[in-house]
Scaffold this motif. Structure first.
Motif, short mmCIF file in Angstrom:
data_model
loop_
_atom_site.label_atom_id
_atom_site.label_comp_id
_atom_site.label_asym_id
_atom_site.label_seq_id
_atom_site.Cartn_x
_atom_site.Cartn_y
_atom_site.Cartn_z
N THR A 1 0.81 -1.22 0.00
CA THR A 1 0.00 0.00 0.00
C THR A 1 0.84 1.27 0.00
N VAL A 2 2.12 1.17 0.40
CA VAL A 2 2.96 2.38 0.42
C VAL A 2 3.21 2.89 -1.00
N ILE A 3 3.05 2.01 -2.00
CA ILE A 3 3.21 2.44 -3.39
C ILE A 3 1.87 2.33 -4.13
N GLY A 4 0.79 2.32 -3.36
CA GLY A 4 -0.53 2.34 -3.98
C GLY A 4 -1.00 1.03 -4.55
N ARG A 5 -0.45 -0.09 -4.07
CA ARG A 5 -0.85 -1.41 -4.55
C ARG A 5 -1.55 -2.18 -3.42
N THR A 6 -2.41 -3.11 -3.81
CA THR A 6 -3.04 -3.96 -2.80
C THR A 6 -2.25 -5.24 -2.58
N ALA A 7 -1.37 -5.58 -3.52
CA ALA A 7 -0.55 -6.80 -3.40
C ALA A 7 0.69 -6.63 -4.27
N TRP A 8 1.73 -7.38 -3.92
CA TRP A 8 2.93 -7.39 -4.75
C TRP A 8 2.69 -8.20 -6.02
N PRO A 9 3.33 -7.84 -7.14
CA PRO A 9 3.18 -8.64 -8.36
C PRO A 9 3.68 -10.07 -8.14
N VAL A 10 3.08 -11.00 -8.85
CA VAL A 10 3.54 -12.40 -8.83
C VAL A 10 4.69 -12.52 -9.82
N VAL A 11 5.82 -13.06 -9.36
CA VAL A 11 7.02 -13.15 -10.20
C VAL A 11 7.14 -14.55 -10.78
N PRO A 12 7.21 -14.70 -12.11
CA PRO A 12 7.42 -16.02 -12.72
C PRO A 12 8.72 -16.65 -12.22
N ARG A 13 8.75 -17.95 -12.09
CA ARG A 13 9.90 -18.66 -11.52
C ARG A 13 11.19 -18.43 -12.30
N LYS B 1 13.76 -9.67 -7.83
CA LYS B 1 13.70 -8.21 -7.83
C LYS B 1 13.41 -7.68 -9.23
N THR B 2 14.02 -8.29 -10.24
CA THR B 2 13.75 -7.88 -11.62
C THR B 2 12.27 -8.08 -11.95
N GLY B 3 11.73 -9.22 -11.52
CA GLY B 3 10.32 -9.50 -11.79
C GLY B 3 9.39 -8.54 -11.07
N ILE B 4 9.73 -8.17 -9.85
CA ILE B 4 8.91 -7.21 -9.10
C ILE B 4 8.90 -5.86 -9.81
N LEU B 5 10.08 -5.39 -10.21
CA LEU B 5 10.16 -4.10 -10.90
C LEU B 5 9.39 -4.13 -12.22
N GLN B 6 9.52 -5.24 -12.93
CA GLN B 6 8.80 -5.38 -14.19
C GLN B 6 7.29 -5.37 -13.95
N GLY B 7 6.86 -6.09 -12.93
CA GLY B 7 5.44 -6.14 -12.61
C GLY B 7 4.88 -4.80 -12.18
N LEU B 8 5.72 -3.97 -11.59
CA LEU B 8 5.30 -2.63 -11.15
C LEU B 8 5.35 -1.62 -12.29
N GLY B 9 5.97 -2.03 -13.40
CA GLY B 9 6.14 -1.09 -14.50
C GLY B 9 7.28 -0.12 -14.29
N TRP B 10 8.21 -0.47 -13.42
CA TRP B 10 9.38 0.37 -13.15
C TRP B 10 10.55 -0.13 -13.99
N PRO B 11 11.58 0.71 -14.24
CA PRO B 11 12.77 0.25 -14.98
C PRO B 11 13.39 -0.97 -14.31
N HIS B 12 13.83 -1.95 -15.12
CA HIS B 12 14.32 -3.21 -14.53
C HIS B 12 15.43 -3.86 -15.34
N ARG B 13 16.18 -3.07 -16.10
CA ARG B 13 17.15 -3.65 -17.02
C ARG B 13 18.42 -4.18 -16.33
#
Length: 282
Positions: free
Chosen positions: A212-224, A229-241
């Motif tokens: 909720t601190v970043i306006g989400r109800t849950a963390w993104p689900v990261v594929p195995r 961390k890369t998957g979380i950033l990608q799921g949030l739509g943040w830079p993740h390269r």
């Protein structure tokens, strides 16, 4: 999923029953209950005999509100008052962990005891929320950069009376690799009675921050197949390269943490348990 530890269980604190007064200080982030508007105080002014504060949301839009009731601070209903009035009427100042702030207290000389955490991000999060308390107690937090050889690290530290270790481990759940590593470490010389290993159920300490601190109800689900961390950033739509993007993502996330209220109880209880283990006589 519940966490477990080699040590005493935390005790739930009684619920707050008194509506707290908070001063409309610049930078204070509030939510207006009626409209749902969330923003930081940018100024307070008088208009027509009323005290008004201007809240700026994360998009830079501003809106004025009359001071008083009807606001949430980190999810807690509060009465917003002029800053000077809050200073005169408020109770004891609190640290980010919720403890009473000790006025004019110099940092205590560091004890031999230590808190170990898995990595740099864990250490920065603990420092941000519990740093004031730890300086008063003289407890140093050190990152391990992984726990794969925790047994050797504990043995090298040589724990004993007056030289204790409190260790916070990610993903410490029954049957996990981490639980086996922790059990082995507790067989190290001097560990029984002088080492406490606790953990939270999350893959990474990032998840111990409420989404909720970043306006989400849950963390993104990261594929195995993805780095977590890369998957979380990608799921949030943040830079993740690359690692720079990960570092900037963490900086952005940590910047939204203001107090213990922004963290999951499964982490709060464990850190408090470790601090008590290191500072309260057995």
């Amino acid at each position: 999923m519940s966490s477990f530890s080699w040590g005493p269980q935390d005790i739930t604190a009684p619920a707050r029953t008194v509506l707290r007064k908070v001063g409309a200080e610049t930078g204070l982030v509030l939510e207006d209950v009626a409209s749902g508007w969330v923003g930081a105080v940018v100024r307070v002014e008088k208009s027509g005999g009323l005290h008004l504060m201007v809240l700026e949301d994360r998009r830079g839009k501003k809106k004025s509100f009359e001071l008083g009731f009807g606001f949430l601070l980190e999810g807690e209903p509060v009465e917003v008052v002029p800053a000077a009035a809050a200073s005169a009427k408020a109770g004891p100042a609190r640290t980010a962990s919720g403890s009473v702030r000790v006025a004019n207290q110099r940092a205590r000389t560091a004890r031999a005891s230590r808190i170990w955490v898995e990595g740099k991000h864990d250490a920065e999060l603990v420092e941000k929320v519990w740093g004031d308390d730890l300086r008063v107690e003289g407890i140093v937090v050190e990152p391990l950069h992984g726990v794969d050889d925790l047994y050797s690290a504990v043995r090298e530290f040589a724990p004993g009376p007056g030289r204790r270790l409190g260790i916070l481990v990610d993903h410490l759940v029954p049957g996990s690799k981490e639980s086996r590593i922790a059990a082995e470490a507790m067989t190290s010389p001097g560990a029984p009675g002088n080492v406490l290993i606790v953990g939270h159920p999350y893959v990474d300490v990032w998840q111990a921050i409420k989404p909720t601190v970043i306006g989400r109800t849950a963390w993104p689900v990261v594929p195995r197949h993805l780095d977590w961390k890369t998957g979380i950033l990608q799921g949030l739509g943040w830079p993740h390269r690359d690692h720079t993007d990960v570092a900037m993502g963490w900086k952005k996330l940590l910047g939204q943490v203001n107090s213990y209220a922004d963290l999951e109880p499964s982490l709060l209880g464990r850190v408090e348990e470790v601090i008590d283990f290191l500072t309260v006589p057995g």
